[in-house]
Design a protein around this motif. Structure first.
Motif, PDB file in Angstrom:
ATOM      1  N   ASP A 102      -6.421 -11.055  -1.084  1.00 37.52           N
ATOM      2  CA  ASP A 102      -5.417 -12.020  -1.516  1.00 37.52           C
ATOM      3  C   ASP A 102      -4.134 -11.861  -0.685  1.00 37.52           C
ATOM      4  OD1 ASP A 102      -7.293 -12.825  -3.412  1.00 37.52           O
ATOM      5  OD2 ASP A 102      -6.433 -11.581  -4.999  1.00 37.52           O
ATOM      6  N   GLU A 103      -3.024 -11.585  -1.343  1.00 38.40           N
ATOM      7  CA  GLU A 103      -1.748 -11.483  -0.634  1.00 38.40           C
ATOM      8  C   GLU A 103      -1.560 -10.150   0.089  1.00 38.40           C
ATOM      9  OE1 GLU A 103       1.492 -13.887  -3.032  1.00 38.40           O
ATOM     10  OE2 GLU A 103       0.312 -12.599  -4.376  1.00 38.40           O
ATOM     11  N   MET A 104      -2.383  -9.166  -0.241  1.00 40.84           N
ATOM     12  CA  MET A 104      -2.317  -7.864   0.416  1.00 40.84           C
ATOM     13  C   MET A 104      -3.095  -7.955   1.721  1.00 40.84           C
ATOM     14  SD  MET A 104      -1.689  -4.605   0.629  1.00 40.84           S
ATOM     15  CE  MET A 104      -2.384  -3.281   1.619  1.00 40.84           C
ATOM     16  N   PRO A 105      -2.377  -7.845   2.861  1.00 37.48           N
ATOM     17  CA  PRO A 105      -3.093  -7.943   4.140  1.00 37.48           C
ATOM     18  C   PRO A 105      -3.941  -6.703   4.388  1.00 37.48           C
ATOM     19  CG  PRO A 105      -0.800  -7.367   4.509  1.00 37.48           C
ATOM     20  CD  PRO A 105      -0.947  -7.631   3.035  1.00 37.48           C
ATOM     21  N   ALA A 129       3.105  -6.607  -6.886  1.00 42.62           N
ATOM     22  CA  ALA A 129       2.696  -5.784  -5.744  1.00 42.62           C
ATOM     23  C   ALA A 129       2.127  -4.425  -6.155  1.00 42.62           C
ATOM     24  CB  ALA A 129       3.872  -5.597  -4.787  1.00 42.62           C
ATOM     25  N   LEU A 184       5.822 -13.150  -3.944  1.00 48.63           N
ATOM     26  CA  LEU A 184       4.385 -13.004  -4.178  1.00 48.63           C
ATOM     27  C   LEU A 184       3.981 -13.652  -5.496  1.00 48.63           C
ATOM     28  CD1 LEU A 184       3.978  -9.236  -3.188  1.00 48.63           C
ATOM     29  CD2 LEU A 184       3.511 -11.252  -1.770  1.00 48.63           C
ATOM     30  N   GLU A 185       2.765 -14.135  -5.553  1.00 51.49           N
ATOM     31  CA  GLU A 185       2.246 -14.713  -6.791  1.00 51.49           C
ATOM     32  C   GLU A 185       1.818 -13.619  -7.765  1.00 51.49           C
ATOM     33  OE1 GLU A 185      -0.699 -17.752  -6.286  1.00 51.49           O
ATOM     34  OE2 GLU A 185       0.380 -18.634  -4.605  1.00 51.49           O
ATOM     35  N   THR A 186       1.476 -12.451  -7.238  1.00 56.82           N
ATOM     36  CA  THR A 186       1.031 -11.341  -8.079  1.00 56.82           C
ATOM     37  C   THR A 186       1.956 -10.148  -7.882  1.00 56.82           C
ATOM     38  OG1 THR A 186      -0.475 -10.598  -6.338  1.00 56.82           O
ATOM     39  CG2 THR A 186      -1.395 -12.028  -8.027  1.00 56.82           C
ATOM     40  N   LYS A 235      10.315  -8.737  -0.391  1.00 57.27           N
ATOM     41  CA  LYS A 235       9.328  -9.820  -0.335  1.00 57.27           C
ATOM     42  C   LYS A 235       8.534  -9.955  -1.637  1.00 57.27           C
ATOM     43  CE  LYS A 235       8.466  -9.861   4.631  1.00 57.27           C
ATOM     44  NZ  LYS A 235       7.415  -9.689   5.659  1.00 57.27           N
ATOM     45  N   CYS A 254       7.105  -5.242   0.521  1.00 57.43           N
ATOM     46  CA  CYS A 254       6.530  -5.745  -0.733  1.00 57.43           C
ATOM     47  C   CYS A 254       6.511  -4.669  -1.818  1.00 57.43           C
ATOM     48  CB  CYS A 254       5.104  -6.246  -0.513  1.00 57.43           C
ATOM     49  SG  CYS A 254       5.003  -7.727   0.516  1.00 57.43           S
TER      50      CYS A 254
END
Length: 136
Positions: free
Chosen positions: A110-113, A85, A81-83, A77, A66
């Motif tokens: 959010d998208e960051m695990p 990185a 993503l919606e945002t 990737k 990402c």
């Protein structure tokens, strides 16, 4: 008829390019508050050659898809993503404390695990040390 099809396709193409460029140009992520206990935390791992080597390996395995190989937020990737990185070379990143980066990597949002139960704390610190090498 040909003119209206051409005009319609042109408008769609311009709209698509504009939407894509907005996502690419977005530089600073939304604010991410970090508890003071983490913000003020000192990095216990010295940024020596061993730490940087370990950090580089772990970054390549867990982060580069990402955040990109050079930390520019342009990994393969990232487009999904919606945002944005994040750009680890930028001042907004480099001006944060190691503790802030540790917290964000450990907890995620959010998208960051979050990597709390996936990567030991010492290795998260190694990743933080490596990400510091992206400074411009």
């Amino acid at each position: 008829m040909k003119k209206s099809i051409f005009l319609t396709l042109s408008v769609i193409a311009i709209a698509a390019i504009t939407m894509m460029s907005f996502n690419i140009v977005q530089q600073e992520p939304k604010p991410w508050p970090v508890p003071n206990e983490y913000k003020n935390m000192k990095n216990p791992v010295k940024a020596d050659a061993e730490s940087l080597q370990i950090g580089k390996m772990l970054y390549a395995k867990n982060c580069a898809s990402c955040h990109g190989r050079s930390g520019l937020g342009d990994g393969p990737k990232a487009r999904m993503l919606e945002t944005f990185a994040g750009d680890f070379t930028a001042g907004y990143y480099q001006n944060q404390t190691d503790g802030e980066h540790f917290y964000k990597t450990k907890v995620g949002r959010d998208e960051m695990p979050g990597y709390d139960n996936k990567i030991p704390d010492e290795d998260i610190w190694n990743i933080v040390n490596y990400m510091r090498t992206f400074k411009k």
